[in-house]
Design a protein around this motif. Structure first.
Motif, PDB file in Angstrom:
ATOM      1  N   PHE A 139      85.237  78.375  63.014  1.00 53.40           N
ATOM      2  CA  PHE A 139      84.743  77.203  62.295  1.00 53.40           C
ATOM      3  C   PHE A 139      83.229  77.297  62.080  1.00 53.40           C
ATOM      4  N   THR A 140      82.535  77.762  63.109  1.00 55.41           N
ATOM      5  CA  THR A 140      81.086  77.920  62.996  1.00 55.41           C
ATOM      6  C   THR A 140      80.728  78.906  61.889  1.00 55.41           C
ATOM      7  N   ASP A 141      81.490  80.001  61.786  1.00 58.67           N
ATOM      8  CA  ASP A 141      81.229  81.001  60.743  1.00 58.67           C
ATOM      9  C   ASP A 141      81.387  80.408  59.347  1.00 58.67           C
ATOM     10  N   HIS A 142      82.456  79.628  59.161  1.00 60.62           N
ATOM     11  CA  HIS A 142      82.711  79.064  57.830  1.00 60.62           C
ATOM     12  C   HIS A 142      81.597  78.105  57.432  1.00 60.62           C
ATOM     13  N   ILE A 143      81.198  77.267  58.362  1.00 60.99           N
ATOM     14  CA  ILE A 143      80.094  76.337  58.090  1.00 60.99           C
ATOM     15  C   ILE A 143      78.804  77.112  57.815  1.00 60.99           C
ATOM     16  N   ALA A 144      78.606  78.218  58.553  1.00 63.70           N
ATOM     17  CA  ALA A 144      77.389  79.011  58.381  1.00 63.70           C
ATOM     18  C   ALA A 144      77.291  79.592  56.978  1.00 63.70           C
ATOM     19  N   VAL A 145      78.414  79.986  56.402  1.00 62.75           N
ATOM     20  CA  VAL A 145      78.387  80.503  55.026  1.00 62.75           C
ATOM     21  C   VAL A 145      77.957  79.406  54.071  1.00 62.75           C
ATOM     22  N   ALA A 146      78.547  78.217  54.207  1.00 63.41           N
ATOM     23  CA  ALA A 146      78.176  77.109  53.327  1.00 63.41           C
ATOM     24  C   ALA A 146      76.707  76.738  53.508  1.00 63.41           C
ATOM     25  N   ASP A 147      76.276  76.663  54.748  1.00 63.48           N
ATOM     26  CA  ASP A 147      74.861  76.359  54.999  1.00 63.48           C
ATOM     27  C   ASP A 147      73.950  77.442  54.431  1.00 63.48           C
ATOM     28  N   GLY A 148      74.384  78.705  54.579  1.00 66.59           N
ATOM     29  CA  GLY A 148      73.579  79.803  54.062  1.00 66.59           C
ATOM     30  C   GLY A 148      73.485  79.794  52.552  1.00 66.59           C
TER      31      GLY A 148
END
Length: 712
Positions: free
Chosen positions: A535-544
């Motif tokens: 979940f953290t990875d998916h959010i990190a892509v959107a944030d990035g």
């Protein structure tokens, strides 16, 4: 429940409100209220509630009708009149499928090989067809449609003598199949009918009997049986049973036709059996026993069995083993043929008479390594996709004496190319390409970028867009993710995607821990108690994407199915501020409750993916992210579209229904912005069946996404 009103345009009433009944779960002294535990597929009240939810969805999306029709028209325009698959060959015939534009299902054909003789056929090129061939109908899947509204061909297997076809059909969506046998000389089905079979099967060498897998009441394939043609199903013989509820069985005939291979597997352990397809009793012989945490899969090679295993090799290595004696053998008989390469995940091997083709994942992409059978430790020939972010995949290969291997090469905006890779020099010869009328692949670009994560690991994502859509912070984006089971959504041409890209929406596919894009270690880093990394990875892509100024930060949508639906539920709860809209398809969202109930499908054999909540540490990890147990605060929630199906055996429809009810209850003012598209009739885990049904469904979902992103 509220009656529906205002049947045109946007709804003027209110969404359904589910009844509540006091109920609590207590585990490890932790009390969890569950006022929707009453929801059950057997409850008439639940059936009525689902119908009301579907009615609210239909009413709420009525204003999108013209956009849905326009999208569907665009998508169908990219479908050619006839689409022909690559060819797979047997000694007497070459086979292929054809899809016709206005028909839902494929038609299987075959063409006789010229001057057939065993010796001549052995030396002929795979896929070659003589000048004097006759095209014969093998199976028109459209003719199997009995009007239920759903149809799935689970498998179709031609017998060794090529006179018979075994095929399995599901007409409800519950993934339990009826097995029939067709005489390909007459085109007529034999009287034999075998009900309640699973996805796999294998013929015996003399084409007189068929070995198949049988599921239990929890849809877990637990037994291998033998059916002799001309006998009643009640007389079928049990060959092997799997007593451990964590494991599932499958069966296949090797390409060499010298072995029937049975695989029993859970998430991190497996065992294989060898059966003599010419034998009378077909007694299974274990190839290496079973050891907790050790996986291996067998292939019949030119000089014995080939085993792809993680035994002392995280990214797997290749071992050899003799055919097991009666009673089986242990792993001490194995010998290493190819050591582990930490930079290359060895996924499988396919054996041919002179070569072995290894499917590997390297640098995030799927590639093939062609190895001489007498030098399996060599570098061989490494062949990858011709497309920047594409994937080269094995096609159907049934010819053991082949001098090349059939492959399919495609990308997200590149229709499939069917080709042959030469064993001699690795050269690629194209055999044909799928047409896509009105579509120009040159109009699109794709690339892979890496984004930072809070723990410093980093996460990659594939970015696909129209060439005229800039990465300057002005365009909306749809982010898609899965991230479980070491599964990889390989780059695959999808007729609907250009309609999204042509409207200036960027499409991003996240490569998350828990999935397999980064190999086995990537899965290990995103399962069980470290599932939060997914979940953290998916959010990190959107944030990035937002932080680097690549997309409009206020127009980010996200989508995923099944375990990817869980991903959507988790990121919806954890970062509701990040998303403009969320699509959670058949989401696994009542994680703790489901994993505590070992009477329902896919619970026991899922403990090695998610954890067993009987263990306090596993329980705490799951409870921390379970979407049903962690609704986000009221106010500030993004728009949400949820799907489900009453015949879904993988994620029971009660899960998304309970989640929707909980979300409506905890934020009534936001509730009208939550839609639940539930299949109340026939339909499966992945939605409606058939090509046209799938395209229509995709047009619906894309229309909702475009509307929520404010794209005209």
């Amino acid at each position: 429940m509220t009656e529906l009103s205002n049947p045109t345009g946007r709804p003027g009433g209110a969404p359904p409100v589910a009844a509540q009944q006091a109920h609590e779960h207590t585990t490890h002294d932790v009390v969890r209220p569950d006022p929707y535990a009453w929801m059950s597929e057997e409850s008439p009240a639940f059936t009525d509630h689902l119908a009301a939810e579907r009615g609210w969805y239909d009413l709420s999306t009525a204003h999108l009708g013209s956009l849905v029709a326009r999208l569907r028209s665009e998508v169908e325009a990219r479908v050619p009149e006839v689409t022909r698959s690559g060819t797979w060959s047997r000694p007497r015939f070459s086979y292929y499928t054809e899809d016709q534009r206005n028909r839902d299902y494929a038609v299987i054909w075959r063409e006789s090989r010229n001057n057939f003789a065993p010796d001549a056929a052995k030396s002929a090129a795979p896929g070659s067809v003589g000048n004097d061939f006759a095209r014969e109908l093998v199976l028109d899947v459209n003719d199997l449609d009995d009007g239920t509204g759903y149809l799935d061909l689970g498998f179709s297997v031609v017998s060794p003598d090529e006179n018979l076809l075994a095929y399995a059909v599901d007409t409800t969506g519950d993934e339990v199949f009826r097995l029939r046998f067709r005489d390909l000389r007459s085109g007529q089905d034999l009287p034999d009918v075998v009900d309640g079979v699973h996805y796999s099967g294998a013929w015996t060498a003399d084409s007189s009997a068929f070995v198949y897998a049988v599921p239990d009441d929890a849809w877990r394939p637990v037994e291998i049986r033998l059916h002799r043609l001309g006998t009643d199903q009640a007389d079928d013989v049990s060959l092997l049973e799997e007593p451990d509820r964590k494991f599932e069985l499958s069966v296949r005939l090797s390409r060499s036709e010298r072995a029937i291979l049975v695989l029993s597997q859970c998430r991190d352990t497996s065992e294989c059996w060898w059966l003599d397809p010419t034998g009378v009793d077909l007694v299974p012989r274990s190839i290496g026993g079973r050891r907790r945490g050790v996986e291996y899969r067998a292939e019949d090679g030119p000089d014995g069995l080939l085993l792809v295993t993680n035994d002392e090799a995280v990214e797997f290595r290749l071992m050899g083993a003799p055919v097991p004696p009666p009673g089986g053998q242990t792993h001490e008989t194995w010998t290493e043929l190819r050591p582990e390469d930490p930079a290359e995940r060895l996924e499988r091997v396919d054996a041919f008479e002179t070569h072995v083709v290894a499917s590997v994942r390297r640098d995030g992409s799927h590639q093939l390594r062609v190895l001489p059978a007498d030098d399996l430790g060599s570098a061989g020939l490494l062949v990858g996709s011709r497309f920047p972010t594409g994937g080269l995949q094995l096609a159907r290969n049934t010819w053991y004496a082949a001098d090349s291997v059939a492959v399919t090469d495609e990308d997200w905006t590149e229709p499939p190319v069917h080709a042959e890779v030469s064993f001699a020099d690795g050269s690629v010869t194209d055999q044909g390409r799928h047409e896509a009328p009105t579509h120009d692949p040159r109009s699109y670009v794709s690339e892979v970028r890496r984004f930072p994560t809070p723990d410093g690991h980093g996460v990659s994502a594939t970015i696909v867009r129209h060439r005229d859509t800039p990465l300057d912070g002005t365009a909306p984006v749809l982010v898609y993710g899965y991230g479980s089971y070491e599964a990889v959504f390989e780059p695959e041409w999808e007729e609907a995607l250009p309609s999204l890209l042509d409207r200036g929406v960027i499409w991003v596919h996240t490569h998350l821990r828990g999935g397999g894009e980064g190999g086995r270690q990537s899965w290990l880093d995103g399962r069980m108690r470290v599932k939060q990394n997914t979940f953290t990875d998916h959010i990190a892509v959107a944030d990035g994407l937002a932080a680097e100024g690549l997309v409009d930060p206020d127009r980010i949508a996200t989508r995923g199915l099944s375990a990817g639906g869980l991903l959507q539920g988790a990121v919806f709860s954890q970062r509701p501020d990040r998303w403009r809209a969320v699509v959670a398809e058949v989401p696994f969202v009542d994680v703790v409750t489901t994993m505590l109930d070992d009477s329902i499908p896919l619970t026991v054999n899922e403990w090695d993916e998610w954890g067993d909540p009987a263990d306090r540490g596993d329980f705490d990890a799951m409870l921390a992210y379970s979407p049903y147990d962690n609704p986000p605060p009221a106010g500030g929630r993004p728009d949400l579209l949820v799907t489900g199906a009453v015949h879904d055996t993988r994620v029971l429809v009660r899960e998304p229904a309970k989640w929707v009810a909980r979300l409506r209850e905890t934020d009534p003012e936001w509730s009208p912005r939550l839609l639940f598209r539930v299949e109340t009739g026939t339909g499966s885990h992945v939605g409606p069946s058939g090509r046209l049904g799938h395209l229509a469904y995709e047009a619906e979902v894309l229309a909702w996404i475009l509307d929520r992103l404010g794209v005209a």
